[in-house]
Design an enzyme around this catalytic site. Structure first.
Site, PDB file in Angstrom:
ATOM      1  N   ARG A 148      -2.386  11.207   7.094  1.00 47.34           N
ATOM      2  CA  ARG A 148      -2.236  10.555   5.793  1.00 47.34           C
ATOM      3  C   ARG A 148      -3.510  10.613   4.962  1.00 47.34           C
ATOM      4  NH1 ARG A 148      -0.505   4.725   6.808  1.00 47.34           N
ATOM      5  NH2 ARG A 148      -0.323   4.631   4.553  1.00 47.34           N
TER       6      ARG A 148
ATOM      7  N   ARG B 233      -5.557   5.841  -0.904  1.00 47.02           N
ATOM      8  CA  ARG B 233      -4.444   4.900  -1.024  1.00 47.02           C
ATOM      9  C   ARG B 233      -4.405   4.296  -2.426  1.00 47.02           C
ATOM     10  NH1 ARG B 233      -4.183   6.827   3.313  1.00 47.02           N
ATOM     11  NH2 ARG B 233      -3.780   5.860   5.324  1.00 47.02           N
TER      12      ARG B 233
ATOM     13  N   HIS C 239     -10.377   4.862   2.257  1.00 44.22           N
ATOM     14  CA  HIS C 239      -9.628   4.027   3.198  1.00 44.22           C
ATOM     15  C   HIS C 239     -10.055   2.564   3.147  1.00 44.22           C
ATOM     16  CE1 HIS C 239      -7.553   2.891   6.979  1.00 44.22           C
ATOM     17  NE2 HIS C 239      -6.678   3.760   6.510  1.00 44.22           N
TER      18      HIS C 239
ATOM     19  N   GLU D  24       0.824  -1.209   0.000  1.00 44.61           N
ATOM     20  CA  GLU D  24       0.000   0.000   0.000  1.00 44.61           C
ATOM     21  C   GLU D  24       0.855   1.255   0.000  1.00 44.61           C
ATOM     22  OE1 GLU D  24      -1.597   1.507   3.944  1.00 44.61           O
ATOM     23  OE2 GLU D  24      -1.606  -0.672   4.247  1.00 44.61           O
TER      24      GLU D  24
END
Length: 150
Positions: free
Chosen positions: A118, A122, A141, A107
């Protein structure tokens, strides 16, 4: 509070408690109140159009946010990555991506403008490091993925 009010409140709690026990037993046995199987809202939310994966479509690199395109270039170059957790093994515990052995997926963070951490975006890539031909984008997420295709 009067005794009648106290009894009424106790009765409500008893009824709610009995209902909670019934729901707990039904959930434990997997049988719904009408005899059918119980399917949780989480399971329903994670069902995908394709029964084999939880990938809901595709996205071209040009359609990704500019930060995701930059992350793809970093992956292809092998870094350096801006976050310490970039490149770690992605466990696929959500089982939304095609099943592979542990260590197959890695990831990477896609920075979110104005986020203090963050963020939720992703990219997850499968296969050899530096390969971007089997990557998936998630902007929530890991709740959903889109395959990145040229």
């Amino acid at each position: 509070m009067t005794r009648a009010g106290t009894r009424e409140r106790a009765g409500k709690w008893l009824r709610h408690g009995a209902l909670a026990a019934l729901v707990a037993v039904a959930g434990w046995t997997g049988i719904g109140l009408h005899g059918g199987p119980i399917v949780s809202s989480v399971a329903l939310a994670r069902q995908a159009p394709d029964a084999s994966t939880g990938v809901s479509g595709t996205v071209a690199p040009a359609q990704l946010p500019p930060e995701a395109a930059a992350t793809l270039k970093l992956i292809e170059a092998g870094g350096p990555y801006p976050y310490p957790k970039d490149g770690v093994v992605f466990g696929n515990f959500e089982r939304l991506l095609p099943q592979h052995r542990r260590g197959y997926y890695h990831e990477y963070t896609v920075p979110t403008p104005r986020a203090r951490n963050r963020g939720a975006r992703r990219i997850v890539c499968g296969g050899a490091v530096k390969r971007i031909d089997n990557c998936f984008y998630s902007d929530d997420h890991y709740n959903s993925f889109k395959r990145i295709v040229e």
